[in-house]
Design an enzyme around this catalytic site. Sequence first.
Site, PDB file in Angstrom:
ATOM      1  N   TRP A   1       0.647  -1.218  -0.074  1.00 26.56           N
ATOM      2  CA  TRP A   1      -0.017   0.120   0.006  1.00 26.56           C
ATOM      3  C   TRP A   1       0.809   1.220   0.032  1.00 26.56           C
ATOM      4  CZ3 TRP A   1      -1.437   3.125   4.688  1.00 26.56           C
ATOM      5  CH2 TRP A   1      -2.231   4.119   4.374  1.00 26.56           C
TER       6      TRP A   1
ATOM      7  N   TYR B   1      -4.993  -0.383  -4.510  1.00 27.34           N
ATOM      8  CA  TYR B   1      -3.773   0.209  -4.627  1.00 27.34           C
ATOM      9  C   TYR B   1      -3.178   0.750  -5.764  1.00 27.34           C
ATOM     10  CZ  TYR B   1      -3.764  -1.635   0.424  1.00 27.34           C
ATOM     11  OH  TYR B   1      -4.005  -2.082   1.288  1.00 27.34           O
TER      12      TYR B   1
END
Length: 342
Positions: free
Chosen positions: A21, A54
């Site tokens: 992330w 993401y």
Amino acid sequence: MEHRQLGGSGLMVSEVTYGNWLTHGELAERDQALSCIRAALDAGITTFDTADVYAQGAAEELLGAGLSGIRRSSLEITSKVCLPTGEGPNDRGLSRKHIMESCEASLRRLGTDYLDLYQAHRFDERTPLEETLIAFDDLVRQGKVLYLGVSEWTAPQIEAALTAAAGLGLRSRIVSNQPQYNMLWRVIEPEVAPLCLREGIGQLAFQPLAQGVLTGKYRPGQAWPEDARANAGGRAPTFINRVLGGDVLDAVERLRPIASDAGLSLAQLAIAWVLSRPGVASVVAGATKPDQIKENASAAGERLDDEVLRRIDEALGDLVDLDPAKTARMMAVKPSWAVSTS
């Protein structure tokens, strides 16, 4: 690298999970990201966490490229679904349509036939819970997903899902929760953590380093390092600025002698602290440099005694946040993305 059982399931995960992330596709270039994945593998990390949202799929693609050629059965690959992956009204949430389509897209980007763990990234107030649970159960029956989990759900939401799944007679059950959890942010402790312990749900704790604040790289009264996340573009500064402040930085300075006495770096102390908490199976830590991964991974297996834990609490004092309502307020599904605005 040591491994732990994920909740009451039979799945074993590495104590440190590599998460991408805000790194792959955002803060790290492709070659740099691939070097980090290789470093994670070299450190013995077997669990890799990502999500469809993401970098709008780029993170999954990079992770898939980095893990290509590695024996699939030696890895635990996790992804998530719920947050917006497009502009359409069905490109978000936990409807059957979005879950099924998003899972197929994640598998394609990751270059794998199945996910070891698939998690509901947030709770979706607009979709019937039963619809969501049946869709997840069908993915398990189809062999595309092995285990199910949630991320940043409140205790009542988790409890409702467990009750609904039992009422529907579903064979698949939630085995994991992925919450934000670190020395400073402990909002799962009053309600979520006890429920999960009772129900056999393991914690995959993300942000164990509080976006780098607990590594000690930010010093009181000093300019941030040039390569620090607080100076990066994109969303990174938005998240890290929530915890950057004079009182917090002063408290981190008080942690330095505690880490030194334990023979650990500040980052290792922070990760070892999370791993010391009941019900935690793994910490999810990202990195933009291979050396960071090596340092994070070396915290696996470290055990903090009661005196070290007491000193940590004393150093942080009333900066520790234990308000469980924070998760509900900060992480609830927002109308701005839950429904079409066109």
